[in-house]
Design an enzyme around this catalytic site. Structure first.
Site, PDB file in Angstrom:
ATOM      1  CD  GLU A 185     -11.953 -16.242  14.659  1.00 25.00           C
ATOM      2  OE1 GLU A 185     -10.831 -15.851  14.772  1.00 25.00           O
ATOM      3  OE2 GLU A 185     -13.120 -16.285  15.253  1.00 25.00           O
ATOM      4  N   GLY A 244      -7.812 -14.027  12.194  1.00 25.70           N
ATOM      5  CA  GLY A 244      -7.480 -13.606  10.526  1.00 25.70           C
ATOM      6  C   GLY A 244      -6.619 -13.264  10.267  1.00 25.70           C
ATOM      7  N   GLY A 295      -4.765 -10.692  12.225  1.00 24.02           N
ATOM      8  CA  GLY A 295      -4.132 -10.897  13.917  1.00 24.02           C
ATOM      9  C   GLY A 295      -2.522 -11.794  13.922  1.00 24.02           C
ATOM     10  CG  LEU A 296      -3.148 -16.043  12.391  1.00 27.41           C
ATOM     11  CD1 LEU A 296      -3.592 -17.447  11.362  1.00 27.41           C
ATOM     12  CD2 LEU A 296      -2.865 -17.050  13.581  1.00 27.41           C
ATOM     13  N   GLY A 299      -8.568 -12.317  17.283  1.00 27.29           N
ATOM     14  CA  GLY A 299      -9.156 -12.554  16.109  1.00 27.29           C
ATOM     15  C   GLY A 299      -7.972 -12.981  15.413  1.00 27.29           C
ATOM     16  CG  HIS A 311      14.279 -30.149 -11.594  1.00 27.04           C
ATOM     17  ND1 HIS A 311      13.494 -31.037 -10.275  1.00 27.04           N
ATOM     18  CD2 HIS A 311      15.863 -31.266 -11.020  1.00 27.04           C
ATOM     19  CE1 HIS A 311      14.896 -31.934  -9.438  1.00 27.04           C
ATOM     20  NE2 HIS A 311      15.530 -32.120  -9.997  1.00 27.04           N
ATOM     21  N   GLY A 363     -11.787   3.639   1.228  1.00 28.43           N
ATOM     22  CA  GLY A 363     -11.169   2.460   2.054  1.00 28.43           C
ATOM     23  C   GLY A 363     -12.606   1.906   2.818  1.00 28.43           C
TER      24      GLY A 363
HETATM   25  C1  FAD Z   1      -2.173  -5.287   8.649  1.00 28.20           C
HETATM   26  C2  FAD Z   1      -3.457  -4.527   7.464  1.00 28.20           C
HETATM   27  C3  FAD Z   1      -2.204  -5.548   6.569  1.00 28.20           C
HETATM   28  C4  FAD Z   1      -3.142  -5.577   5.010  1.00 28.20           C
HETATM   29  N1  FAD Z   1      -1.882  -7.245   4.035  1.00 28.20           N
HETATM   30  C5  FAD Z   1      -2.940  -7.274   2.945  1.00 28.20           C
HETATM   31  C6  FAD Z   1      -1.717  -7.554   1.846  1.00 28.20           C
HETATM   32  O1  FAD Z   1      -0.838  -8.292   2.670  1.00 28.20           O
HETATM   33  N2  FAD Z   1      -2.784  -7.500   0.272  1.00 28.20           N
HETATM   34  C7  FAD Z   1      -3.002  -7.416   0.272  1.00 28.20           C
HETATM   35  O2  FAD Z   1      -3.857  -7.261  -0.491  1.00 28.20           O
HETATM   36  N3  FAD Z   1      -4.093  -6.395   1.419  1.00 28.20           N
HETATM   37  C8  FAD Z   1      -3.889  -6.375   2.378  1.00 28.20           C
HETATM   38  N4  FAD Z   1      -4.495  -5.304   3.059  1.00 28.20           N
HETATM   39  C9  FAD Z   1      -5.824  -4.951   2.919  1.00 28.20           C
HETATM   40  C10 FAD Z   1      -5.808  -3.763   1.989  1.00 28.20           C
HETATM   41  O3  FAD Z   1      -5.047  -2.853   2.633  1.00 28.20           O
HETATM   42  C11 FAD Z   1      -6.706  -2.825   1.869  1.00 28.20           C
HETATM   43  O4  FAD Z   1      -7.752  -3.813   0.378  1.00 28.20           O
HETATM   44  C12 FAD Z   1      -6.395  -1.773   0.786  1.00 28.20           C
HETATM   45  O5  FAD Z   1      -5.922  -0.573   1.033  1.00 28.20           O
HETATM   46  C13 FAD Z   1      -7.513  -0.537  -0.008  1.00 28.20           C
HETATM   47  O6  FAD Z   1      -7.477  -0.190  -1.008  1.00 28.20           O
HETATM   48  P1  FAD Z   1      -8.803   1.318  -1.133  1.00 28.20           P
HETATM   49  O7  FAD Z   1      -7.860   2.140  -1.935  1.00 28.20           O
HETATM   50  O8  FAD Z   1     -10.024   0.465  -1.069  1.00 28.20           O
HETATM   51  O9  FAD Z   1      -8.747   1.731   0.644  1.00 28.20           O
HETATM   52  P2  FAD Z   1      -7.408   1.935   1.638  1.00 28.20           P
HETATM   53  O10 FAD Z   1      -6.413   2.058   1.223  1.00 28.20           O
HETATM   54  O11 FAD Z   1      -7.984   2.302   2.905  1.00 28.20           O
HETATM   55  O12 FAD Z   1      -7.334   3.701   1.163  1.00 28.20           O
HETATM   56  C14 FAD Z   1      -8.104   4.922   1.717  1.00 28.20           C
HETATM   57  C15 FAD Z   1      -7.594   6.113   1.486  1.00 28.20           C
HETATM   58  O13 FAD Z   1      -8.848   7.052   1.839  1.00 28.20           O
HETATM   59  C16 FAD Z   1      -8.390   7.780   1.580  1.00 28.20           C
HETATM   60  N5  FAD Z   1      -9.635   8.804   2.129  1.00 28.20           N
HETATM   61  C17 FAD Z   1     -10.511   8.636   3.156  1.00 28.20           C
HETATM   62  N6  FAD Z   1     -11.961   9.330   3.038  1.00 28.20           N
HETATM   63  C18 FAD Z   1     -11.097  10.068   2.107  1.00 28.20           C
HETATM   64  C19 FAD Z   1     -11.449  11.740   1.954  1.00 28.20           C
HETATM   65  N7  FAD Z   1     -13.112  11.642   2.544  1.00 28.20           N
HETATM   66  N8  FAD Z   1     -10.864  12.448   1.649  1.00 28.20           N
HETATM   67  C20 FAD Z   1      -9.559  12.416   1.623  1.00 28.20           C
HETATM   68  N9  FAD Z   1      -9.036  11.277   1.528  1.00 28.20           N
HETATM   69  C21 FAD Z   1      -9.806  10.453   1.779  1.00 28.20           C
HETATM   70  C22 FAD Z   1      -8.237   7.853   2.602  1.00 28.20           C
HETATM   71  O14 FAD Z   1      -6.964   8.475   3.609  1.00 28.20           O
HETATM   72  C23 FAD Z   1      -6.938   6.419   2.012  1.00 28.20           C
HETATM   73  O15 FAD Z   1      -5.498   7.116   2.444  1.00 28.20           O
HETATM   74  C24 FAD Z   1      -4.215  -5.178   4.264  1.00 28.20           C
HETATM   75  C25 FAD Z   1      -4.738  -4.297   5.888  1.00 28.20           C
HETATM   76  C26 FAD Z   1      -4.147  -4.472   6.654  1.00 28.20           C
HETATM   77  C27 FAD Z   1      -4.651  -3.011   7.774  1.00 28.20           C
END
Ligand code: FAD
Length: 470
Positions: A209, A188, A191-192, A186, A449, A150
């Site tokens: 911004e 983006g 933020g919004l 921000g 509709h 992530g």
């Molecule tokens: C406020 C906010 C709102 C958002 N809203 C949206 C939205 O509406 N729609 C949308 O599409 N996206 C949204 N996003 C983005 C979305 O959350 C991310 O794109 C998505 O979570 C990415 O998924 P991921 O699985 O790559 O990583 P993550 O969701 O970040 O998950 C990674 C996981 O890996 C775990 N991890 C990391 N390293 C290790 C390790 N070494 N060992 C064990 N566990 C580990 C972490 O604890 C975490 O649980 C939002 C993000 C934020 C911050």
């Protein structure tokens, strides 16, 4: 004597939308699957501190705003309206809990082992898992590894997150009472969205911004409309403004900003720093492993999500591309299917992007500017929600659907929307886009509709000069 690592077909490091989906798909394909997650719950950023809790608060605050400002027009009188932030936050936590419990159920159903703890990838595709609370270390010998670690919020060097007054998304989702003045750095999506939550509940919200507009990268007409509407709602949008310094002083935050040579110090009770996210490489020693990464630390992959290391894949926010949950999920499916020997591959052409303000914003494909800069001659159809019957019945006439088609071939190049529930309307256009549809294809389909979706049909017809209701 050291115990031998437990063998597994697939070990996924990270249980967010990328990792948990990859694990489920791998298990469906008959592969023995372990998912390592160090958080107390599955679901990652999205489920715990991102998409889901932010949308729960956006929904609650939207209802509040309706009750406060719009109910009257329907003849509904509400007196003594209050907001109980503690209840709103508890509801949000309950919604998150329903989702994380649901994931645990899916893991059990698919016989996926959740290895609780922090995973470290070692040479030879051994994954060591350091359990929580000194519960010991276990290790797995993986035939295939999927890195799904992530991303984390970017900090400003002079504003380190304390999650009390200087907030990332994590703290902004748990502010215990409505702020007097929330400063958001921000303009983006994050933020919004989070700024809108607290603005609707009565906070003064100032968004700063650095770039000349909010929502950089989105279609110019959409940015213009979003700027107009969000400003009218009361968000103070300060663009082309640089934050030069900031500090916490007790219960206050002081943020120094500069614009056109003039400087000013803003005082708020909270600051949300939403200047972007960066790939997390937790447990991944890039140098020791010899893993290829890009300039921002993103793990480089091919279209089957393979890294340069044998049998090591990477997906989600830690690889290039937009940081979106649905993008991470699709990459998870592709990685699992590639591991199972299937011919899946990832492409990003029809990746929708949504902003859950109200009105919502949704987009897929090229912006008008991108299409023109790319040398395409385009035809644009634009249909306003003020001319859509269903939007009028709901009192939601703000915004429009904009269709961009190739002037020569009528191929759909992009679609951009601002308006009510456009997060749902975009799905139709994504489908059309994915199947290479033209604006004529969308325009001749019967749309029920009265529905908001008629605005999509009309915008498609508009690109051909055949819109009926405008
Ligand atoms: C406020 C906010 C709102 C958002 N809203 C949206 C939205 O509406 N729609 C949308 O599409 N996206 C949204 N996003 C983005 C979305 O959350 C991310 O794109 C998505 O979570 C990415 O998924 P991921 O699985 O790559 O990583 P993550 O969701 O970040 O998950 C990674 C996981 O890996 C775990 N991890 C990391 N390293 C290790 C390790 N070494 N060992 C064990 N566990 C580990 C972490 O604890 C975490 O649980 C939002 C993000 C934020 C911050």
């Amino acid at each position: 004597m050291a115990t031998q690592p437990t063998p597994a077909d697939v070990v996924v490091i990270g249980g967010g939308p990328g990792g948990y989906v990859a694990a489920i798909r791998a298990a469906q394909l008959g592969l023995s699957t372990v998912c390592v997650e160090m958080d107390r719950t599955l679901g990652g950023t999205c489920v715990n501190v991102g998409c889901i809790p932010s949308k729960a608060l956006l929904d609650s605050s939207h209802h509040y705003e309706f009750a406060a400002h719009s109910a009257k027009a329907h003849g509904i009188g509400i007196s003594g309206l209050t907001i109980d932030v503690a209840t709103m936050l508890k509801r949000k936590d309950d919604v998150v809990g329903q989702n994380t419990k649901g994931l645990e159920f899916l893991f059990k159903k698919n016989k996926i082992t959740w290895a609780k703890g922090r995973g470290t990838l070692r040479a030879g595709n051994v994954v060591e898992v350091e359990g929580p609370d000194s519960s010991g270390t276990t290790s797995y010998q993986a035939k295939h590894v999927i890195i799904a670690t992530g991303s984390v919020a970017v900090e400003l060097p002079f504003l380190r997150f304390d999650e009390e007054r200087i907030l990332s998304n994590v703290g902004a989702l748990t502010i215990p009472s409505v702020p007097r003045h929330l400063i958001v750095i921000g303009g983006g999506v994050i933020g919004l969205e989070l700024g809108s939550v607290w603005r609707r509940l009565g906070a003064k919200v100032t968004v700063i911004e650095l770039l000349p507009t909010i929502l950089p990268g989105m279609d110019d007409d959409v940015v213009k409309e979003a700027t107009r509407v969000l400003s009218r709602q009361g968000l103070e949008l300060r663009t082309a403004t640089k934050v030069t310094a900031g500090r916490r002083d007790g219960d206050r935050v002081l943020i120094d900003v500069a614009k056109d040579g003039a400087t000013e110090t803003l005082e708020g009770d909270y600051v949300l720093v939403a200047v972007g996210r960066k790939p997390s490489l937790n447990g991944i020693d890039v140098a020791a492993l010899g893993l290829n990464v890009g300039r921002r630390g993103e793990i480089l992959v091919d279209d089957q999500m393979r890294t340069n290391l044998p049998n090591v894949f990477a997906i989600g926010d830690c690889v290039p591309g937009p940081m979106l949950a649905h993008k991470a999920e699709e990459e998870g499916v592709v990685a699992a299917e590639a591991i199972a020997g299937q011919s899946a591959h990832m492409h990003y052409r029809s990746m929708p992007g949504i902003v859950y303000t109200w009105p919502e914003i949704a987009a897929v494909g090229l912006t008008e500017r991108e299409a023109r800069d790319g040398g395409r001659e385009v035809r644009v159809g634009r249909f306003p929600f003020s001319a859509n019957g269903r939007a009028r019945t709901a009192g939601e006439g703000t915004g429009f659907v904009k269709f961009i088609a190739d002037a020569r071939t009528d191929e759909l190049l992009g679609c951009h929307m601002v308006g009510p529930s456009v997060s749902e309307l975009i799905a139709e256009v994504v489908l059309a886009f994915e199947y290479g549809a033209s604006s004529d294809d969308v325009g001749i389909i019967v749309h029920a509709h009265p529905t908001l979706s008629e605005a999509v049909k009309e915008a498609a017809l508009g690109a051909l000069g055949r819109a009926i209701h405008i």
